[in-house]
Design a protein around this motif. Sequence first.
Motif, PDB file in Angstrom:
ATOM      1  N   THR A   1      46.345  34.584  47.465  1.00 27.69           N
ATOM      2  CA  THR A   1      45.582  33.364  47.213  1.00 27.69           C
ATOM      3  C   THR A   1      46.371  32.143  47.676  1.00 27.69           C
ATOM      4  O   THR A   1      47.567  32.030  47.429  1.00 27.69           O
ATOM      5  CB  THR A   1      45.258  33.222  45.714  1.00 27.69           C
ATOM      6  N   VAL A   2      45.677  31.244  48.370  1.00 26.46           N
ATOM      7  CA  VAL A   2      46.279  29.995  48.839  1.00 26.46           C
ATOM      8  C   VAL A   2      45.345  28.841  48.487  1.00 26.46           C
ATOM      9  O   VAL A   2      44.131  29.004  48.394  1.00 26.46           O
ATOM     10  CB  VAL A   2      46.540  30.014  50.365  1.00 26.46           C
TER      11      VAL A   2
ATOM     12  N   GLU B   1      41.251  31.446  50.258  1.00 32.72           N
ATOM     13  CA  GLU B   1      41.389  29.996  50.139  1.00 32.72           C
ATOM     14  C   GLU B   1      40.567  29.540  48.938  1.00 32.72           C
ATOM     15  O   GLU B   1      39.362  29.766  48.878  1.00 32.72           O
ATOM     16  CB  GLU B   1      40.909  29.315  51.430  1.00 32.72           C
ATOM     17  N   THR B   2      41.225  28.911  47.976  1.00 31.57           N
ATOM     18  CA  THR B   2      40.570  28.661  46.703  1.00 31.57           C
ATOM     19  C   THR B   2      41.045  27.357  46.073  1.00 31.57           C
ATOM     20  O   THR B   2      41.893  26.645  46.629  1.00 31.57           O
ATOM     21  CB  THR B   2      40.840  29.849  45.745  1.00 31.57           C
TER      22      THR B   2
ATOM     23  N   PHE C   1      38.145  35.208  44.121  1.00 33.37           N
ATOM     24  CA  PHE C   1      38.897  36.465  44.112  1.00 33.37           C
ATOM     25  C   PHE C   1      37.942  37.656  44.060  1.00 33.37           C
ATOM     26  O   PHE C   1      38.118  38.644  44.789  1.00 33.37           O
ATOM     27  CB  PHE C   1      39.852  36.489  42.916  1.00 33.37           C
ATOM     28  N   VAL C   2      36.924  37.563  43.215  1.00 35.68           N
ATOM     29  CA  VAL C   2      35.940  38.645  43.112  1.00 35.68           C
ATOM     30  C   VAL C   2      35.206  38.829  44.439  1.00 35.68           C
ATOM     31  O   VAL C   2      34.979  39.957  44.892  1.00 35.68           O
ATOM     32  CB  VAL C   2      34.942  38.374  41.972  1.00 35.68           C
ATOM     33  N   PHE C   3      34.845  37.713  45.073  1.00 32.30           N
ATOM     34  CA  PHE C   3      34.152  37.786  46.359  1.00 32.30           C
ATOM     35  C   PHE C   3      34.983  38.572  47.366  1.00 32.30           C
ATOM     36  O   PHE C   3      34.465  39.452  48.068  1.00 32.30           O
ATOM     37  CB  PHE C   3      33.869  36.373  46.884  1.00 32.30           C
ATOM     38  N   TYR C   4      36.275  38.276  47.444  1.00 29.19           N
ATOM     39  CA  TYR C   4      37.119  38.960  48.412  1.00 29.19           C
ATOM     40  C   TYR C   4      37.333  40.422  48.045  1.00 29.19           C
ATOM     41  O   TYR C   4      37.435  41.282  48.934  1.00 29.19           O
ATOM     42  CB  TYR C   4      38.457  38.235  48.575  1.00 29.19           C
TER      43      TYR C   4
ATOM     44  N   VAL D   1      38.340  40.752  36.936  1.00 28.83           N
ATOM     45  CA  VAL D   1      37.900  40.596  38.323  1.00 28.83           C
ATOM     46  C   VAL D   1      37.678  41.956  38.976  1.00 28.83           C
ATOM     47  O   VAL D   1      36.776  42.114  39.808  1.00 28.83           O
ATOM     48  CB  VAL D   1      38.885  39.734  39.145  1.00 28.83           C
ATOM     49  N   ALA D   2      38.492  42.943  38.603  1.00 29.81           N
ATOM     50  CA  ALA D   2      38.301  44.279  39.158  1.00 29.81           C
ATOM     51  C   ALA D   2      36.965  44.860  38.692  1.00 29.81           C
ATOM     52  O   ALA D   2      36.209  45.444  39.493  1.00 29.81           O
ATOM     53  CB  ALA D   2      39.454  45.190  38.760  1.00 29.81           C
ATOM     54  N   ALA D   3      36.660  44.694  37.415  1.00 33.95           N
ATOM     55  CA  ALA D   3      35.397  45.206  36.884  1.00 33.95           C
ATOM     56  C   ALA D   3      34.208  44.529  37.549  1.00 33.95           C
ATOM     57  O   ALA D   3      33.178  45.169  37.819  1.00 33.95           O
ATOM     58  CB  ALA D   3      35.349  45.004  35.366  1.00 33.95           C
TER      59      ALA D   3
END
Length: 203
Positions: free
Chosen positions: A35-36, A68-69, A78-81, A111-113
């Motif tokens: 993440t950046v 990029e966030t 993060f979930v999207f990626y 986020v994994a779920a």
Amino acid sequence: MGRKVALSFSGGKDSCLALYYLQQQRIDVCCLLTTVWKESLATVAHDEKRERIMRQAERLGIPIHFVETDFGTYTDDFVFYLNELKWHYGIDGAAFGDIYLEGHREWGEQVAAAASIEAMYPLWSEQRDVSGLLHQFVSLGFHAEVIKADVDKLPDKWVGRRIDGSFVKDIMMYKDVCPMGESGEYHTYVYDGPIFRTESARR
């Protein structure tokens, strides 16, 4: 069928040691996810340059993807990626380098779920045992340097210090500091070690 995971990767000692553990278990770490910040493109928490993380990934021989966030969309991004990586690589897990902070683990599991994959924590340990991980990091032949320190916890002159036996001895003197910097007491950049396939340019 073997496990295929994406590793949340900061370039520091925790994520590099997590990668080592996963590889020892013959788990296929098929990509790294870093993440950046959208504005600066520096890594979240570590404030490391994106180019230095890319250099690590090249030497590891593992594809890397950058999220990029910003604060407002961090979890959703993060979930999207993770969903993108699941489609692209067929991952069934996301691995994290967290050690004992329950709040961090809960977020990773969340986020994994959301991406319908499993959260993995190869370094997960009791807080009282965390010094053993730092000793192991050094004994395995990893080489890292401190790139950021919490000046409320550690002297700012520690930035630039190498993670070696002397560092381990000194940090154990601070009773209110996690030896692995689990609460952000310090952050590191790993420039050599057993996970790298090519030599470091640093001497």
